[in-house]
Design an enzyme around this catalytic site. Structure first.
Site, short mmCIF file in Angstrom:
data_model
loop_
_atom_site.label_atom_id
_atom_site.label_comp_id
_atom_site.label_asym_id
_atom_site.label_seq_id
_atom_site.Cartn_x
_atom_site.Cartn_y
_atom_site.Cartn_z
N HIS A 124 0.85 -1.19 0.00
CA HIS A 124 0.00 0.00 0.00
C HIS A 124 0.89 1.25 0.00
O HIS A 124 1.84 1.35 0.79
CB HIS A 124 -0.93 0.00 1.21
N ASP A 145 -7.81 4.06 4.34
CA ASP A 145 -7.89 3.90 2.89
C ASP A 145 -8.02 2.41 2.51
O ASP A 145 -8.77 2.06 1.59
CB ASP A 145 -6.61 4.50 2.26
#
Ligand code: FES
Length: 394
Positions: free
Chosen positions: A200, A353
């Site tokens: 990520h 997120d």
């Protein structure tokens, strides 16, 4: 000597004052005027003893977990090893302030993540975090009972190990299956899984910022020569040969971080915390430091790349045993340790997120998660993955 000041400014035990008031999972949100939570985020991790007196039972749980390790006559040998190691491990916890800070960090991360999620994903809110540890309180089955009592509609199981290993993440998922296998999921509860997130971009940026914070402490003239050692918990070679994805996922994180830093310094991935006589994945962190000192390196930054919060392996092994004692022995000019992600704002954004993307993904479970290691012989993995495949929906 205040090791926190030397190696991890802005983190460590002195930050407890920010998080002291967060005890059991979600407590602050329960006391707020929030309406009933709709989405529960179940944060899985290994956990650690919050008090020195809990070390014995913590080690006993680890040593008797056959998903974590396979010992001959484990029901006898496991408790014996746990008992034998307890005094030495208790001493280590005493030396880092009397217990592991992992629960306090996890609760703070969960609290901040849910605040962010309520803002960026109001349609799935209110959100509430739950901490489920494998070997320490709050244990997974106790947290699952709490989640059911709260009447959560959608539970997202969110592994807090960014890189997946069958011994750690896998064991936590198996514990959830073990809880539900005979009783079934509560009616109306949806389940879905975030099993790994090694690449990520916000995770990589968090580590890059942590490294930049430490590079500032080196003189401009030598800054570009500082050796960055990314250190992750090692695994036995037999796990690696069975097909455990963890080493390749840790390496993927390292490359994302160095890419973020524009490959500004020399770096290497090394492995720590080996226990027992069997062969484990190396090079080991302490031996790598020795090796680079022999090659003339004098300046180091150690980065705990597979831990999202401080615990015994960062506060004792890295800070005390390597950055203090070993550095002193080897006459290293300067060695600093990057803080774990902890409550870095970018890391909190990363957590939120990841959950938001998961909610929008239409994929309740990943094909990678349901595929076993090529040489897996653990029947728990087969049963657990089959159960999750049937029961996860978005
Ligand atoms: Fe990896 Fe079973 S050991 S899936």
């Amino acid at each position: 000597m205040n090791l926190c000041k030397i190696y991890s400014p802005g983190t460590c035990l002195r930050n407890y004052k920010f998080i002291r008031n967060l005890s059991m999972s979600g407590q602050r949100r329960e006391n707020s005027k929030d309406s009933k939570p709709k989405t529960g985020i179940l944060m899985l991790n290994m956990g650690g003893p919050s008090k020195v007196e809990q070390v014995g039972e913590y080690l006993l749980r680890i040593m008797t977990d056959r998903d974590m390790m396979q010992l001959p006559i484990q029901s006898k040998l496991g408790p014996w090893i746990a008992k034998r190691r307890t005094p030495e491990v208790m001493k280590k916890y005493s030396e880092i302030g009397g217990g592991s800070p992992i629960l306090k960090w996890s609760n703070l991360q969960g609290e901040l993540m849910c605040q962010e999620l309520d803002k960026i994903s109001p349609e799935s809110g209110p959100h509430k975090h739950y901490v489920a540890f494998r070997y320490a309180d709050p244990l997974t089955d106790v947290t699952l009972q709490q989640l059911e009592a709260d009447g959560i509609e959608h539970t997202i199981i969110f592994s807090q190990y960014p890189q997946y290993s069958c011994a750690t993440s896998g064991s936590s998922f198996n514990a959830i299956w073990n809880y539900y296998k005979n009783r079934g999921l509560p009616k109306n509860m949806k389940l879905s899984i975030i099993d790994r997130w090694p690449t990520h971009s916000l995770l990589a940026r968090t580590f890059a910022e942590r490294i930049k914070d430490q590079l500032k402490h080196f003189d401009e003239k030598i800054k570009k020569d500082v050796m960055i050692l990314f250190s992750a918990h090692s695994i036995p070679l037999k796990n690696l040969n069975r097909g455990d994805a963890y080493p390749s996922e840790v390496a993927a994180t390292v490359h994302m971080v160095m890419n973020e830093l524009n490959y500004c310094n020399p770096y290497h991935l090394v492995w720590q915390s080996k226990v027992g006589p069997l062969p484990w994945l190396g090079p080991f962190t302490d031996e790598a430091i020795r090796g680079y000192v022999k090659q003339g390196k004098k300046h180091f930054i150690i980065v705990p790349i597979a831990f999202v919060n401080e615990h015994i392996e960062t506060l004792h092994e890295l800070d005390i045993e390597y950055c203090d004692e070993l550095a002193h022995e080897l006459k290293i000019e300067k060695i600093r340790r990057a803080a774990a992600p902890n409550d870095h704002p970018l890391f909190i954004q990363a957590l939120a997120d990841i959950v938001k993307n998961h909610l929008h993904s239409k994929s309740a479970i990943s094909p990678k998660f349901i595929t076993r290691c090529p040489h897996c012989v653990n029947t728990n993995c087969l049963s657990s993955k089959t159960w999750f495949s049937k029961n996860c929906h978005l």
